[in-house]
Motif scaffolding. Structure first.
Motif, PDB file in Angstrom:
ATOM      1  N   PHE A  57       0.839  -1.210   0.000  1.00 12.78           N
ATOM      2  CA  PHE A  57       0.000   0.000   0.000  1.00 12.78           C
ATOM      3  C   PHE A  57       0.867   1.250   0.000  1.00 12.78           C
ATOM      4  N   ALA A  58       1.896   1.250   0.826  1.00 13.56           N
ATOM      5  CA  ALA A  58       2.772   2.426   0.918  1.00 13.56           C
ATOM      6  C   ALA A  58       3.420   2.728  -0.426  1.00 13.56           C
ATOM      7  N   ASP A  59       3.880   1.689  -1.112  1.00 14.58           N
ATOM      8  CA  ASP A  59       4.529   1.886  -2.409  1.00 14.58           C
ATOM      9  C   ASP A  59       3.524   2.272  -3.492  1.00 14.58           C
ATOM     10  N   SER A  60       2.353   1.632  -3.474  1.00 18.29           N
ATOM     11  CA  SER A  60       1.374   1.864  -4.541  1.00 18.29           C
ATOM     12  C   SER A  60       0.706   3.224  -4.446  1.00 18.29           C
ATOM     13  N   TYR A  61       0.480   3.693  -3.217  1.00 13.36           N
ATOM     14  CA  TYR A  61      -0.248   4.949  -3.043  1.00 13.36           C
ATOM     15  C   TYR A  61       0.633   6.090  -2.534  1.00 13.36           C
ATOM     16  N   GLY A  62       1.934   5.849  -2.457  1.00 15.62           N
ATOM     17  CA  GLY A  62       2.840   6.924  -2.073  1.00 15.62           C
ATOM     18  C   GLY A  62       2.642   7.435  -0.666  1.00 15.62           C
ATOM     19  N   PHE A  63       2.581   6.534   0.303  1.00 12.52           N
ATOM     20  CA  PHE A  63       2.420   6.946   1.700  1.00 12.52           C
ATOM     21  C   PHE A  63       3.571   7.851   2.123  1.00 12.52           C
ATOM     22  N   VAL A  64       3.249   8.820   2.959  1.00 13.62           N
ATOM     23  CA  VAL A  64       4.250   9.722   3.525  1.00 13.62           C
ATOM     24  C   VAL A  64       4.742   9.141   4.838  1.00 13.62           C
ATOM     25  N   ALA A  65       6.039   8.935   4.956  1.00 15.60           N
ATOM     26  CA  ALA A  65       6.619   8.337   6.158  1.00 15.60           C
ATOM     27  C   ALA A  65       6.353   9.211   7.381  1.00 15.60           C
ATOM     28  N   GLY A  66       6.107   8.548   8.508  1.00 15.38           N
ATOM     29  CA  GLY A  66       5.903   9.268   9.758  1.00 15.38           C
ATOM     30  C   GLY A  66       4.557   9.928   9.894  1.00 15.38           C
ATOM     31  N   ASN A  67       3.628   9.658   8.956  1.00 18.32           N
ATOM     32  CA  ASN A  67       2.305  10.275   8.964  1.00 18.32           C
ATOM     33  C   ASN A  67       1.213   9.217   8.982  1.00 18.32           C
ATOM     34  N   ALA A  68       0.025   9.654   9.345  1.00 19.77           N
ATOM     35  CA  ALA A  68      -1.171   8.836   9.145  1.00 19.77           C
ATOM     36  C   ALA A  68      -1.640   9.097   7.721  1.00 19.77           C
ATOM     37  N   ASN A  69      -1.688   8.059   6.908  1.00 20.36           N
ATOM     38  CA  ASN A  69      -2.100   8.186   5.515  1.00 20.36           C
ATOM     39  C   ASN A  69      -3.516   7.645   5.375  1.00 20.36           C
ATOM     40  N   VAL A  70      -4.412   8.473   4.877  1.00 23.04           N
ATOM     41  CA  VAL A  70      -5.823   8.098   4.787  1.00 23.04           C
ATOM     42  C   VAL A  70      -6.239   7.978   3.326  1.00 23.04           C
ATOM     43  N   LEU A  71      -6.796   6.830   2.977  1.00 26.62           N
ATOM     44  CA  LEU A  71      -7.325   6.576   1.637  1.00 26.62           C
ATOM     45  C   LEU A  71      -8.828   6.360   1.753  1.00 26.62           C
ATOM     46  N   VAL A  72      -9.586   7.013   0.883  1.00 25.16           N
ATOM     47  CA  VAL A  72     -11.049   6.843   0.859  1.00 25.16           C
ATOM     48  C   VAL A  72     -11.442   6.303  -0.511  1.00 25.16           C
ATOM     49  N   PHE A  73     -12.056   5.120  -0.515  1.00 24.96           N
ATOM     50  CA  PHE A  73     -12.523   4.498  -1.752  1.00 24.96           C
ATOM     51  C   PHE A  73     -14.050   4.457  -1.744  1.00 24.96           C
ATOM     52  N   ASP A  74     -14.659   4.757  -2.892  1.00 28.63           N
ATOM     53  CA  ASP A  74     -16.114   4.694  -2.949  1.00 28.63           C
ATOM     54  C   ASP A  74     -16.567   3.252  -3.133  1.00 28.63           C
ATOM     55  N   LYS A  75     -17.863   3.046  -3.297  1.00 38.68           N
ATOM     56  CA  LYS A  75     -18.422   1.696  -3.373  1.00 38.68           C
ATOM     57  C   LYS A  75     -17.967   0.931  -4.604  1.00 38.68           C
ATOM     58  N   GLU A  76     -17.464   1.656  -5.596  1.00 34.33           N
ATOM     59  CA  GLU A  76     -16.957   1.014  -6.807  1.00 34.33           C
ATOM     60  C   GLU A  76     -15.450   0.734  -6.724  1.00 34.33           C
ATOM     61  N   GLY A  77     -14.845   1.066  -5.582  1.00 29.31           N
ATOM     62  CA  GLY A  77     -13.416   0.837  -5.430  1.00 29.31           C
ATOM     63  C   GLY A  77     -12.546   1.924  -6.013  1.00 29.31           C
ATOM     64  N   VAL A  78     -13.130   3.061  -6.329  1.00 28.73           N
ATOM     65  CA  VAL A  78     -12.379   4.180  -6.896  1.00 28.73           C
ATOM     66  C   VAL A  78     -11.818   5.038  -5.756  1.00 28.73           C
ATOM     67  N   LEU A  79     -10.547   5.378  -5.854  1.00 30.53           N
ATOM     68  CA  LEU A  79      -9.923   6.245  -4.859  1.00 30.53           C
ATOM     69  C   LEU A  79     -10.435   7.667  -5.053  1.00 30.53           C
ATOM     70  N   VAL A  80     -11.222   8.154  -4.100  1.00 30.19           N
ATOM     71  CA  VAL A  80     -11.849   9.466  -4.245  1.00 30.19           C
ATOM     72  C   VAL A  80     -11.213  10.535  -3.360  1.00 30.19           C
ATOM     73  N   HIS A  81     -10.383  10.089  -2.411  1.00 34.62           N
ATOM     74  CA  HIS A  81      -9.729  11.073  -1.542  1.00 34.62           C
ATOM     75  C   HIS A  81      -8.495  10.436  -0.908  1.00 34.62           C
ATOM     76  N   GLN A  82      -7.429  11.227  -0.822  1.00 35.79           N
ATOM     77  CA  GLN A  82      -6.208  10.764  -0.172  1.00 35.79           C
ATOM     78  C   GLN A  82      -5.576  11.930   0.563  1.00 35.79           C
ATOM     79  N   ALA A  83      -5.134  11.673   1.784  1.00 32.69           N
ATOM     80  CA  ALA A  83      -4.525  12.732   2.577  1.00 32.69           C
ATOM     81  C   ALA A  83      -3.558  12.111   3.577  1.00 32.69           C
ATOM     82  N   HIS A  84      -2.670  12.925   4.113  1.00 36.00           N
ATOM     83  CA  HIS A  84      -1.770  12.446   5.164  1.00 36.00           C
ATOM     84  C   HIS A  84      -1.682  13.503   6.248  1.00 36.00           C
TER      85      HIS A  84
END
Length: 218
Positions: free
Chosen positions: A128-155
């Motif tokens: 997950f960290a490699d695929s979605y570019g997680f920021v080290a030392g942070n809480a990384n939040v991914l939001v996927f809709d019901k179709e599995g589409v990434l609709v929001h990402q934040a750290h």
């Protein structure tokens, strides 16, 4: 045009390697939930298919970001409890454990909560960290809709009430129906986090505050 036997072997070898990576690769389609199968600390297996048809929120972090991720997990779990209880939303934690030696895996599993209701995905390969570019030392939040589409990402390096309020609104916006509203909310000094949702700083819920659910949109 024919190829020499040696060239044929080289090409065949390259194609075999390419086929292996295509089959074993877990890189997601652009902006979608990756195909995965991972265990939690109890060795229970979970896959992308388990969350099909529901909004999914993933809170991931490495060791340094674990405190922030834990705070975010607690805050969103409380704020979105009605949606979770209704089965409309999945909220899961994920720990990036890439680089942990195999002989330490049992030790690491034992450091996680032993409450069966507080399981987390253990990402030993850092997929997950490699695929979605997680920021080290942070809480990384991914939001996927019901179709599995990434609709929001934040750290986040911290968890503030205003941040929780904003992200909660984003998540609710991906569910059926508009976000809830409160009536009889009076301004005051200080900050109070109510049991239903997160209040902005400077707002306090009066004793007669009323939660007004909104009709679902069709």
């Amino acid at each position: 045009m024919s190829l020499a036997p040696r060239t044929m072997k080289i090409v065949s070898g390259l194609l075999l390697c390419l086929g292996f990576f295509c089959c074993a690769g877990t890189s997601p389609r652009l902006g979608s939930l990756m195909t995965f199968e991972m265990e939690d600390q109890f060795r229970h297996s979970h896959s992308h298919a388990d969350f099909k048809g529901r909004v999914l929120v993933v809170i991931g972090s490495d060791r340094e970001g674990a405190p922030a991720a834990e705070n975010w997990g607690k805050a969103l779990s409380q704020a979105l409890k009605p949606e979770r209880d209704a089965g409309r939303l999945n909220l899961i934690g994920l720990s990036t454990l890439k680089g942990v030696p195999f002989f330490l895996k049992d030790y690491v599993r034992g450091k996680f909560s032993q409450n069966a209701g507080e399981w987390a995905l253990l990402d030993w390969k850092g997929l997950f960290a490699d695929s979605y570019g997680f920021v080290a030392g942070n809480a990384n939040v991914l939001v996927f809709d019901k179709e599995g589409v990434l609709v929001h990402q934040a750290h986040f390096s911290e968890c503030r009430p205003d941040q929780v309020l904003s992200l909660t609104a984003v998540i609710r916006g991906k569910l059926d129906g508009p976000p809830p509203v409160w009536r009889n909310v009076r301004p005051c000094r200080g900050d109070l986090i109510p049991s239903r949702g997160k209040a902005e700083e400077g707002l306090r819920f009066s004793p007669d505050a009323t939660y007004v659910p909104q009709p679902f949109q069709t």
